[in-house]
Every structure is written in structure tokens, then in C-alpha cells.
Design a protein around this motif. Sequence first.
Motif, short mmCIF file in Angstrom:
data_model
loop_
_atom_site.label_atom_id
_atom_site.label_comp_id
_atom_site.label_asym_id
_atom_site.label_seq_id
_atom_site.Cartn_x
_atom_site.Cartn_y
_atom_site.Cartn_z
N ILE A 151 -25.80 -62.37 -19.84
CA ILE A 151 -25.99 -60.94 -20.13
C ILE A 151 -26.58 -60.24 -18.92
CG2 ILE A 151 -27.27 -59.31 -21.56
CD1 ILE A 151 -27.08 -61.32 -23.85
N LEU A 152 -27.55 -60.86 -18.29
CA LEU A 152 -28.20 -60.28 -17.12
C LEU A 152 -27.20 -60.11 -15.98
CD1 LEU A 152 -30.94 -59.39 -15.93
CD2 LEU A 152 -31.19 -61.71 -15.08
N LYS A 153 -26.32 -61.09 -15.83
CA LYS A 153 -25.31 -61.02 -14.77
C LYS A 153 -24.39 -59.82 -14.97
CE LYS A 153 -21.49 -63.70 -12.81
NZ LYS A 153 -20.72 -64.97 -12.92
N GLN A 154 -23.96 -59.61 -16.22
CA GLN A 154 -23.06 -58.48 -16.48
C GLN A 154 -23.77 -57.15 -16.30
OE1 GLN A 154 -20.52 -58.62 -19.84
NE2 GLN A 154 -20.24 -60.83 -19.78
N LYS A 155 -25.03 -57.06 -16.74
CA LYS A 155 -25.77 -55.82 -16.56
C LYS A 155 -25.98 -55.53 -15.07
CE LYS A 155 -28.33 -55.67 -20.91
NZ LYS A 155 -29.68 -55.70 -21.54
N GLN A 156 -26.26 -56.57 -14.32
CA GLN A 156 -26.54 -56.38 -12.90
C GLN A 156 -25.30 -55.91 -12.16
OE1 GLN A 156 -28.07 -59.87 -10.89
NE2 GLN A 156 -29.43 -58.61 -9.67
N ALA A 172 -37.32 -59.68 -4.84
CA ALA A 172 -37.52 -58.73 -3.74
C ALA A 172 -36.28 -58.62 -2.86
CB ALA A 172 -38.73 -59.15 -2.90
N SER A 173 -35.53 -59.72 -2.76
CA SER A 173 -34.31 -59.70 -1.95
C SER A 173 -33.09 -59.25 -2.73
CB SER A 173 -34.06 -61.09 -1.35
OG SER A 173 -33.86 -62.05 -2.38
N GLY A 174 -33.28 -58.95 -4.04
CA GLY A 174 -32.19 -58.45 -4.86
C GLY A 174 -31.35 -59.50 -5.53
N ARG A 175 -31.71 -60.79 -5.40
CA ARG A 175 -30.91 -61.85 -6.01
C ARG A 175 -31.24 -62.06 -7.48
NH1 ARG A 175 -32.00 -66.82 -2.21
NH2 ARG A 175 -34.02 -65.79 -2.07
N VAL A 176 -32.40 -61.58 -7.93
CA VAL A 176 -32.82 -61.68 -9.33
C VAL A 176 -33.37 -60.33 -9.76
CG1 VAL A 176 -34.42 -62.79 -10.95
CG2 VAL A 176 -33.35 -64.14 -9.16
N ALA A 177 -32.99 -59.88 -10.96
CA ALA A 177 -33.51 -58.62 -11.48
C ALA A 177 -35.01 -58.74 -11.75
CB ALA A 177 -32.79 -58.23 -12.76
N VAL A 178 -35.76 -57.70 -11.40
CA VAL A 178 -37.21 -57.74 -11.55
C VAL A 178 -37.62 -57.92 -13.00
CG1 VAL A 178 -39.34 -56.43 -11.20
CG2 VAL A 178 -37.53 -56.32 -9.49
N ASP A 179 -36.90 -57.25 -13.93
CA ASP A 179 -37.27 -57.34 -15.34
C ASP A 179 -36.91 -58.69 -15.95
OD1 ASP A 179 -34.58 -57.00 -15.17
OD2 ASP A 179 -34.44 -55.39 -16.67
N VAL A 212 -37.76 -61.66 -14.37
CA VAL A 212 -38.63 -62.68 -13.79
C VAL A 212 -39.47 -63.36 -14.86
CG1 VAL A 212 -40.59 -63.08 -12.25
CG2 VAL A 212 -38.68 -61.64 -11.51
N ALA A 213 -40.09 -62.57 -15.74
CA ALA A 213 -40.97 -63.15 -16.77
C ALA A 213 -40.20 -64.07 -17.70
CB ALA A 213 -41.64 -62.02 -17.56
N ALA A 214 -39.01 -63.64 -18.13
CA ALA A 214 -38.21 -64.48 -19.03
C ALA A 214 -37.78 -65.77 -18.36
CB ALA A 214 -37.00 -63.70 -19.53
N LEU A 215 -37.37 -65.68 -17.09
CA LEU A 215 -36.94 -66.87 -16.37
C LEU A 215 -38.09 -67.85 -16.17
CD1 LEU A 215 -34.59 -65.28 -13.69
CD2 LEU A 215 -33.93 -66.56 -15.73
#
Length: 366
Positions: free
Chosen positions: A134-139, A39-46, A48-51
Motif C-alpha cells: 500500500i505504501l509503495k502505491q501511495k508513494q 531523509a534520502s527519500g527511499r522510505v516515507a517518513v510516516d 518509519v514508526a510502523a516499519l
Amino acid sequence: MTYQRNFIKELTYTAVGIFIVLLAILVSTQAINLLGRAASGRVAVDAVAALIGFWTLGMTPLLLVLTAFISTLTVLTRYWRDNEMVIWLSSGLSLKQWIRPVLQFAVPFALLTAVIQLSVLPWAELRSREFAEILKQKQQLSLVEAGVFRNLGSRDDRVYFVETFDTDSGVMKNLFLREVDDKGRESVVFAKEGTFSLADNKRTLELSNGYRYNGTPGQADFNEVSFQHLSLIISVTPKVVNAADSRKTIPTADLFGSSKPEYQGELLWRLSLPVSVLILSLLAIPLSYFNPRTGHTYNILIAIGFFLIYQNGQTFLRNAVISGQLNFWLGLLPMHLLMIAAIVILLRVRSMPAQPFFSALKGGSK
């Protein structure tokens, strides 16, 4: 024997319930934490489930240790509370005869913990780090905001500015880009339109209808080039995570025989948890002692104390091995041997609950 079958059956039902409760508490707590970060933008919403999935898998060995220990302690405490254990001892039987059925229950937990610790977790840790990269680069590429200067990719020497951005089409209008090469030459680009694209494992910024100025600040060597289309490579294939970069991702087979302290400490930890399942389950036999006349459940507090001493002791010894202060065997054996000694002493004492502690210790068990 009938008592063994009933005991293992009750242990199994209790273990399933305890595992589900512990898992639900831990997963819900972690989910709330991750959703707050999303919600604060530090983690991508999509993500959350994988993490949550990776985190839960990493916590499973400890959950299995706790489940085996708490289940055995809970069931045997009920036996003491309902006077079934008193009848058992009055019949001339010993607490040592509970060792076999307890091990029949605990061994599958220990084997499952060993499989997860030795094989599954290193693989899951590696996949988790790759996913995070990968998530970091996409973000980094998705944080396009009009009217704000941002770094392009992971480079600090590339800054871009967008006047307007259409979130539906992904088209940026009136784009400004400044970058500096290794020789200190500066490049400034103005373009009417721009979009991000991914092709052939390359992330690029596609610009159209603009000008590019190159030169060294403070010198009259700038030149101007107009273009209809310009492609700037932002990054290539996402960084491949090397398993050797972290001791947690090293395959267990590569840890055996290694002389590196951090590898020896990691191997010690992976081997210790399966052994902990067996030792804690056996320790629950004497720790389950409960005096129905007093009604006090001090045994639960004592059991918690033993668990904390055992786990914190193993963590301390593992860190000592990682730092090179102890060798592998001096880090692996002490806490296990200490708990085994506690099991032997407490079994001797609790087999004669009517005797004072030291008298029962000297007199031995039946």
C-alpha cells in the motif's frame, strides 16, 4: 528452596535489564537506518514508526533466546566469582541441581518464543508486506514534480509531464500524458488541469479542458478528441498479498505435513528457536565456570563461541532443508543433540573443577 527462589528472582531482574538494553540497542540502530533512508527519500517518513514496529516484532524471538542465555550465564558467573559455587560444591552438591531452577526460569521464555514464532510472526509478516505494498502505491502517486517526466503508476508505457504543481491544492497545470496500448496504438493527452483522486478503491487521474490524440506512429490514422473532463484509472484496490507467496507468511498449521522443502525448512526454524531457549539456558550452567584465582573471563568467550556455532549450525541446516539437500529430521535434530551432549559432558567436568578435564570426565560427577 530458598536458594531457588533467590536465584530465580535475581535471574528475572537481570533478564529484564538485559532485554531492555538489547532492545534499545537494536531499535535505535534500526531507527537511525530507517531515518537515514527516509531523509534520502527511499522510505516515507510516516512509515518509519510502523516499519520499526514490524522489525522489532520479528527480532523478538531472537532477543528472548539471547536474554535467557545471557541472564543465566551472568548470574551463575557471579556465583563462581564470589565463591558461592565453590561452597555449593564443597557441600557435596552437584551442578545438576541447578537444572531445575534454570528450567523454571527458561520455560516461560520458551513458551513466549513459541507463541511468537508459531502464531504472531506469520501474521505480522503478512501485515508488513501488505503495508509495504500500500505504501509503495501511495508513494508512486505522491512523487509529483513539476518539469520532470515520470511513469504514471507502475506502468512503463504511461508517462506524464507537469508544467506546474500546487502542493497545497494538489492541482497540476498544463499536463502532458503519453501512453501505448497492447496493440501499439499511441495516445497523447494535453490538459490544462489535472488532479489525482481516490474513490471506490480506484486511484484515478482527473483531467479537464484538453485534447486527446489517438493513432499508430508512422500511419496517418490519428484522430483528435476534445474533452471537458477525462478520468484515467491508474490502479484499483491495492494488491492483496497472498500468504502462499512467501514461506514466512504461511500459517504454522499449514506447514505441518507439507512436502515442500521450503515449508519444511521454515517449520524447522520456527520449532528450533523455542528449543534453543531451553538448551542454551542449560548450557549456561557449565559455561559459567569461572576461576577466581586467575581472574580471566575466558568462559564468556567460550559461551559466545557455543552460541555462534549453535545458531549458525541451525541456519546452515535450515538452508540445507530448504534447498532439498536434507530431510526435515536430519535438519532439526543434529545441532540440538550436539548441544545436549555438550551439556552432559560439561556438567560432568565442571562438577569437579579441581580435577583435570579428562580425569573429571572419566571420574563422573557427585
